[in-house]
Design a protein around this motif. Sequence first.
Motif, PDB file in Angstrom:
ATOM      1  N   ARG A  52       0.808  -1.219   0.000  1.00  0.00           N
ATOM      2  CA  ARG A  52       0.000   0.000   0.000  1.00  0.00           C
ATOM      3  C   ARG A  52       0.848   1.280   0.000  1.00  0.00           C
ATOM      4  NH1 ARG A  52      -2.402   0.877   3.921  1.00  0.00           N
ATOM      5  NH2 ARG A  52      -4.199   2.000   3.162  1.00  0.00           N
ATOM      6  N   HIS A 163      -4.352  -2.302  11.157  1.00  0.00           N
ATOM      7  CA  HIS A 163      -5.327  -2.483  10.066  1.00  0.00           C
ATOM      8  C   HIS A 163      -6.490  -3.340  10.531  1.00  0.00           C
ATOM      9  CE1 HIS A 163      -6.635  -4.686   6.273  1.00  0.00           C
ATOM     10  NE2 HIS A 163      -7.147  -3.478   6.195  1.00  0.00           N
ATOM     11  N   GLY A 164      -7.646  -3.042   9.997  1.00  0.00           N
ATOM     12  CA  GLY A 164      -8.822  -3.865  10.248  1.00  0.00           C
ATOM     13  C   GLY A 164      -9.430  -3.575  11.597  1.00  0.00           C
ATOM     14  N   LYS A 167     -10.613  -5.877  18.058  1.00  0.00           N
ATOM     15  CA  LYS A 167     -11.628  -6.786  18.611  1.00  0.00           C
ATOM     16  C   LYS A 167     -11.680  -6.606  20.125  1.00  0.00           C
ATOM     17  CE  LYS A 167     -12.520  -8.005  14.607  1.00  0.00           C
ATOM     18  NZ  LYS A 167     -12.029  -8.985  13.704  1.00  0.00           N
ATOM     19  N   ASN A 206      -5.519 -10.172  10.049  1.00  0.00           N
ATOM     20  CA  ASN A 206      -6.453  -9.679  11.070  1.00  0.00           C
ATOM     21  C   ASN A 206      -6.433 -10.614  12.262  1.00  0.00           C
ATOM     22  OD1 ASN A 206      -7.989 -11.907  10.166  1.00  0.00           O
ATOM     23  ND2 ASN A 206      -9.900 -10.820  10.555  1.00  0.00           N
ATOM     24  N   LEU A 207      -7.234 -10.277  13.265  1.00  0.00           N
ATOM     25  CA  LEU A 207      -7.326 -11.150  14.431  1.00  0.00           C
ATOM     26  C   LEU A 207      -8.780 -11.320  14.813  1.00  0.00           C
ATOM     27  CD1 LEU A 207      -8.074  -9.514  17.279  1.00  0.00           C
ATOM     28  CD2 LEU A 207      -5.784  -8.705  17.025  1.00  0.00           C
ATOM     29  N   SER A 253      -6.626 -15.455   4.360  1.00  0.00           N
ATOM     30  CA  SER A 253      -7.248 -14.161   4.014  1.00  0.00           C
ATOM     31  C   SER A 253      -7.748 -13.438   5.251  1.00  0.00           C
ATOM     32  CB  SER A 253      -8.444 -14.359   3.089  1.00  0.00           C
ATOM     33  OG  SER A 253      -8.027 -14.851   1.865  1.00  0.00           O
ATOM     34  N   ALA A 254      -8.448 -14.175   6.119  1.00  0.00           N
ATOM     35  CA  ALA A 254      -9.018 -13.533   7.313  1.00  0.00           C
ATOM     36  C   ALA A 254      -9.576 -14.606   8.228  1.00  0.00           C
ATOM     37  CB  ALA A 254     -10.140 -12.571   6.924  1.00  0.00           C
ATOM     38  N   MET A 421     -15.305   5.617  -1.681  1.00  0.00           N
ATOM     39  CA  MET A 421     -13.896   5.998  -1.577  1.00  0.00           C
ATOM     40  C   MET A 421     -12.994   5.407  -2.657  1.00  0.00           C
ATOM     41  SD  MET A 421     -12.384   4.219   1.878  1.00  0.00           S
ATOM     42  CE  MET A 421     -10.644   4.559   1.531  1.00  0.00           C
ATOM     43  N   HIS A 454     -16.098   5.388   6.167  1.00  0.00           N
ATOM     44  CA  HIS A 454     -16.148   4.602   7.396  1.00  0.00           C
ATOM     45  C   HIS A 454     -16.916   5.299   8.512  1.00  0.00           C
ATOM     46  CE1 HIS A 454     -15.075   2.156  10.875  1.00  0.00           C
ATOM     47  NE2 HIS A 454     -14.882   1.189  10.009  1.00  0.00           N
ATOM     48  N   GLY A 496     -10.430   3.777  10.835  1.00  0.00           N
ATOM     49  CA  GLY A 496     -11.658   3.187  11.362  1.00  0.00           C
ATOM     50  C   GLY A 496     -11.922   3.651  12.777  1.00  0.00           C
TER      51      GLY A 496
HETATM   52 FE1  DHE Z   1      -9.025  -3.349   5.060  1.00  0.00          FE
HETATM   53  C1  DHE Z   1     -10.979  -4.392   7.651  1.00  0.00           C
HETATM   54  C2  DHE Z   1      -8.667  -6.584   4.087  1.00  0.00           C
HETATM   55  C3  DHE Z   1      -7.326  -2.306   2.306  1.00  0.00           C
HETATM   56  C4  DHE Z   1      -9.299  -0.127   6.111  1.00  0.00           C
HETATM   57  N1  DHE Z   1      -9.714  -5.131   5.709  1.00  0.00           N
HETATM   58  C5  DHE Z   1     -10.439  -5.337   6.853  1.00  0.00           C
HETATM   59  C6  DHE Z   1     -10.586  -6.754   7.088  1.00  0.00           C
HETATM   60  C7  DHE Z   1      -9.929  -7.388   6.083  1.00  0.00           C
HETATM   61  C8  DHE Z   1      -9.381  -6.361   5.216  1.00  0.00           C
HETATM   62  C9  DHE Z   1      -9.780  -8.871   5.881  1.00  0.00           C
HETATM   63  C10 DHE Z   1     -11.362  -7.390   8.210  1.00  0.00           C
HETATM   64  C11 DHE Z   1     -10.509  -7.373   9.431  1.00  0.00           C
HETATM   65  C12 DHE Z   1     -11.293  -7.542  10.704  1.00  0.00           C
HETATM   66  O1  DHE Z   1     -12.128  -6.692  10.986  1.00  0.00           O
HETATM   67  O2  DHE Z   1     -11.045  -8.482  11.428  1.00  0.00           O
HETATM   68  N2  DHE Z   1      -8.179  -4.267   3.437  1.00  0.00           N
HETATM   69  C13 DHE Z   1      -8.197  -5.597   3.223  1.00  0.00           C
HETATM   70  C14 DHE Z   1      -7.604  -5.880   1.949  1.00  0.00           C
HETATM   71  O3  DHE Z   1      -7.437  -7.023   1.450  1.00  0.00           O
HETATM   72  C15 DHE Z   1      -7.279  -4.606   1.292  1.00  0.00           C
HETATM   73  C16 DHE Z   1      -8.197  -4.390   0.078  1.00  0.00           C
HETATM   74  C17 DHE Z   1      -5.846  -4.575   0.762  1.00  0.00           C
HETATM   75  C18 DHE Z   1      -4.806  -4.568   1.829  1.00  0.00           C
HETATM   76  O4  DHE Z   1      -3.970  -3.684   1.759  1.00  0.00           O
HETATM   77  O5  DHE Z   1      -4.830  -5.384   2.746  1.00  0.00           O
HETATM   78  C19 DHE Z   1      -7.593  -3.630   2.400  1.00  0.00           C
HETATM   79  N3  DHE Z   1      -8.410  -1.542   4.337  1.00  0.00           N
HETATM   80  C20 DHE Z   1      -7.732  -1.340   3.214  1.00  0.00           C
HETATM   81  C21 DHE Z   1      -7.445   0.063   3.011  1.00  0.00           C
HETATM   82  O6  DHE Z   1      -6.780   0.578   2.062  1.00  0.00           O
HETATM   83  C22 DHE Z   1      -8.127   0.818   4.074  1.00  0.00           C
HETATM   84  C23 DHE Z   1      -9.277   1.622   3.485  1.00  0.00           C
HETATM   85  C24 DHE Z   1      -7.248   1.830   4.799  1.00  0.00           C
HETATM   86  C25 DHE Z   1      -6.040   1.279   5.522  1.00  0.00           C
HETATM   87  O7  DHE Z   1      -5.374   2.066   6.166  1.00  0.00           O
HETATM   88  O8  DHE Z   1      -5.735   0.094   5.456  1.00  0.00           O
HETATM   89  C26 DHE Z   1      -8.640  -0.337   4.937  1.00  0.00           C
HETATM   90  N4  DHE Z   1      -9.964  -2.441   6.579  1.00  0.00           N
HETATM   91  C27 DHE Z   1      -9.964  -1.099   6.826  1.00  0.00           C
HETATM   92  C28 DHE Z   1     -10.801  -0.828   7.982  1.00  0.00           C
HETATM   93  C29 DHE Z   1     -11.292  -2.059   8.408  1.00  0.00           C
HETATM   94  C30 DHE Z   1     -10.749  -3.049   7.516  1.00  0.00           C
HETATM   95  C31 DHE Z   1     -11.095   0.551   8.560  1.00  0.00           C
HETATM   96  C32 DHE Z   1     -12.221  -2.322   9.577  1.00  0.00           C
HETATM   97  C33 DHE Z   1     -13.610  -2.252   9.070  1.00  0.00           C
HETATM   98  C34 DHE Z   1     -14.589  -2.358  10.189  1.00  0.00           C
HETATM   99  O9  DHE Z   1     -15.263  -1.385  10.406  1.00  0.00           O
HETATM  100  O10 DHE Z   1     -14.663  -3.400  10.843  1.00  0.00           O
END
Ligand code: DHE
Length: 512
Positions: A52, A163-164, A167, A206-207, A253-254, A421, A454, A496
Amino acid sequence: MLGAWIACEQTMADEGGAGGPAQLFAQHCASCHGADRRGGMGPALLPENLERLRQGEAIKVIGEGRPATQMQGFAPTLSDAQIRALAGWIYTPVFPAPQWTSADIKASRVENKEAPSLDDKPVFKGDPLNLFVVVEGGDHHVSILDGDSLTPIYRFASRFSLHGGPKFSPNGRYVYFASRDGWLTKFDLWKFKILAEIRVGINTRNLAISDDGKYVIAANYLPRNLVLLDGDLQLIKILPATSLDGKDSSRVSAVYDAAPRKSFIAALKDIPEVWEISYDPNAAPIFDGYVHDYKMQEGLGKPGFLNPRRIQLAAPLDDFFFNASYSEVMGTSREGMGQVISLDVRKKIADLPLAGMPHLGSGITWKWKGRMVMATTNLKEGRVSIIDMETWQPIKEIPTCGPGFFLRSHENSRYAFVDSMMSPACKDTLQVIDKESLTVVKNLTPEPGKTLAHVEFTRDGRYALASLMENKGAIIVFDGVTLKEVKRIPMSKPIGKYNVWNKINRSEGTSH
Ligand code: DHE
């Protein structure tokens, strides 16, 4: 021959040779980022971890450093060409892939010695269940917001690049974070203290936390495994993500908690399998005709308590969403193919006719005309799809401004908020969908040109908090009824935000 020799010389100079980026890395970067680039005090610098970060930004960071961190700028020491060479080199893979063993995991653990002596009286006044945890990506901090007064009451430095969804423990006291670099952090929301940290991998997805708070599990891309820990972040064991015969491996993946089943559900990215890992010590393995359940799995224990049972599919699942009872999973593959999988009969039971690339992970549900519907954004197309959760048929496609990432609502709100977005033209606009008429009723663009996405509601559903995801950004608070902006709280690129009550009660309007 001579040409080949010159080319070889050239490569050595470009990479490992004297003055090449490998040598520059060893000299200037390895002490913080690790000799094999798997990270140390600084983040891992591997292609998987840098997905990223654009190369141009990497050049800037190497030259100018990162404010408020230990990362100094190297422009005074290195030439432009050297900085560019270093920036290029960190995007090349390391062979063999760096390892992160159980010894590394255990050695990384740090704990707060005060933890055992902390009482359970919150150090702040206010409703501990209406706190918001806000992840600020700009300067890698976490802010705690009081959801009643809508003011920040605590802020602390987080690990790099969380990220994500964080919990929460069942009573909402502890929150667990995962960083992309594999660090898990346990934070006490009543005492405002980090209690323990552990690095479970080099590139983590993630966790999840078990419904009883006893187990924490992390999904990794690198190494390819799941890591199981107790609630204090002590390692229990590693589950390598391998095929049944042990010949293939997969990124994970998750992983999510399926509370009513007392199990974790994990999707593998490179092997067409979904895993269910029970944390119920009394769960007897159910005989369902899958012979492989009773074979030993290569590198893994017998399926059952704390070991995976496999559901074999036609294609790997990338993104998924549970039904209300957690007996079924709606999933999409990388190509966007949708399917419904029963976790009980352990196979696909229906197709999900969804076009584009639905983002099921951010789906929400509500009752519409007597039936449960699920709504999902689409990462490729400007639309929100509404699906009947009994027939799995689409009910409506709501056109939106552009492809969006997150969808959010609350039991007490008639509205759902969706962003666009992924669209350069509409990234600044939140659209408000009326959950009854299934139409967009309002566009909110408080800061034209700046990314707004978000949303999370307060515990009572009265206010909706959205992220202005800019370095000089803010949480923008909208009244949940009038949809007017009522407050702006400055933050450093808030990503988030998560409300304790909504999360621990598994609100139908938010992610779990
Ligand atoms: Fe996320 C959650 C995967 C890019 C912000 N993102 C998640 C989760 C997964 C995931 C599997 C669930 C986790 C959990 O809650 O346990 N995200 C991915 C990707 O595969 C992707 C497309 C590419 C990557 O880089 O991993 C990706 N995600 C992003 C971003 O670019 C975002 C917008 C900004 C950033 O800083 O990473 C982003 N992801 C988020 C946020 C959540 C999230 C804010 C939690 C969402 C929620 O409200 O629960």
